[in-house]
Design an enzyme around this catalytic site. Structure first.
Site, short mmCIF file in Angstrom:
data_model
loop_
_atom_site.label_atom_id
_atom_site.label_comp_id
_atom_site.label_asym_id
_atom_site.label_seq_id
_atom_site.Cartn_x
_atom_site.Cartn_y
_atom_site.Cartn_z
N ASP A 1 73.30 19.96 15.42
CA ASP A 1 72.29 18.93 15.19
C ASP A 1 71.38 19.35 14.04
O ASP A 1 71.32 20.53 13.68
CB ASP A 1 71.44 18.74 16.45
CG ASP A 1 70.76 20.04 16.87
OD1 ASP A 1 69.63 20.29 16.42
OD2 ASP A 1 71.38 20.82 17.62
N ASP B 1 67.58 19.82 13.21
CA ASP B 1 66.43 20.05 14.07
C ASP B 1 65.37 18.95 13.86
O ASP B 1 65.38 18.21 12.87
CB ASP B 1 65.84 21.43 13.80
CG ASP B 1 65.22 22.02 15.04
OD1 ASP B 1 65.85 21.99 16.10
OD2 ASP B 1 64.09 22.54 14.94
#
Length: 280
Positions: free
Chosen positions: A216, A218
């Site tokens: 991902d 952040d």
């Protein structure tokens, strides 16, 4: 368990599976239960064969992901691997990216670490002073093998060489302000388990390299809802076979390597066997 030098049939290479990575072997493996001064490791150590090489595998969070990052029995797991004969550890892990260019699915082999955890036991020596060098927390030889393995693995995206992984306490994800602050320091990845694992390996005179899978962007990097646990698991699951292939190639490279003297991971200046024997 004896901490003597490993025999020819001992698994000298270890793999620690991260989030979503709970098994490694395609063929039969045997479970080994190891007693340590710190209790049980996160799971029995599985010993099997990868590309003809004997390997010890343990899931960092347990086989059912029962250990959150701040409760992982790091000391017991690392002690157990060392006791079985492991001397080199490849440690895949899930990470968030602090750099927009390193999107989900990217593999990074970090070369630096920043510890932002709190309250974790980060030494196996409680009754004596052991001060190990940790300026370069990851083994340069293992890092090279991870990079070379990426070139040999089919359908493997290029591995990013180098980066700083900041390790936070968790289990919560970062606020946007925290994430932006980490990025402003020049750090590139955020993770919850890389410390104290790396420094325990150094104390136990084992080579160690993290192989970080970006799951991902952040919270401070991307707009929207922020990091969601389900998304992290989904990206890791989609990338798992790729990651296993990379590790399989890396294991073969490590096994045939004759240049172990290039690193100083085992040059701690302390008599490890005597200290381990005295800690039982």
């Amino acid at each position: 368990m004896s901490s003597a030098s490993p025999s020819a049939d001992t698994p000298t290479i270890g793999v620690i599976g991260g989030t979503g990575f709970y098994s490694f072997f395609d063929d039969e493996a045997r479970d080994v239960v190891v007693d340590t001064p710190f209790g049980a490791p996160s799971a029995p150590i599985s010993v099997g064969t990868v590309n003809g090489v004997s390997v010890a595998f343990v899931p960092r969070h347990g086989r059912d992901h029962e250990y959150p990052p701040h409760r992982v029995p790091y000391r017991a797991t690392m002690w157990a691997l060392r006791s079985l004969g492991v001397r080199r550890i490849l440690a895949p892990c899930a990470v968030g990216s602090l750099v927009a260019d390193l999107g989900p699915g990217t593999v990074v082999v970090p070369d630096q670490l920043v510890d932002r955890t709190s309250g974790r036991e980060h030494t196996v020596f409680d009754s004596t002073a052991v001060h190990v060098s940790f300026a370069d927390p990851y083994c340069p030889v293992l890092r090279r093998h991870a990079r070379d393995a990426a070139q040999a693995a089919p359908a493997q995206p290029p591995v990013v060489d180098g980066g700083t992984m900041v390790v936070v306490e968790g289990p919560r994800f970062s606020t946007r302000a925290e994430s932006r602050w980490y990025a402003a320091q020049g750090w590139t990845l955020v993770n919850m388990t890389g410390h104290p694992e790396a420094v325990l390996a150094r104390e136990l005179q084992m080579c160690y390299a993290a192989i970080a899978l970006v799951t991902d962007l952040d919270a401070g990097v991307a707009e929207g809802e922020g990091v969601a646990e389900a998304d992290v698991y989904a990206v890791f699951e989609r990338s798992l076979q790729m990651l296993k292939g990379l590790l399989s190639h890396a294991v073969a490279l490590v096994d045939t390597d004759t240049a172990a003297a290039e690193c100083d991971c085992a040059a701690g200046g302390h008599d490890l066997d005597a200290l381990m024997a005295g800690s039982r």
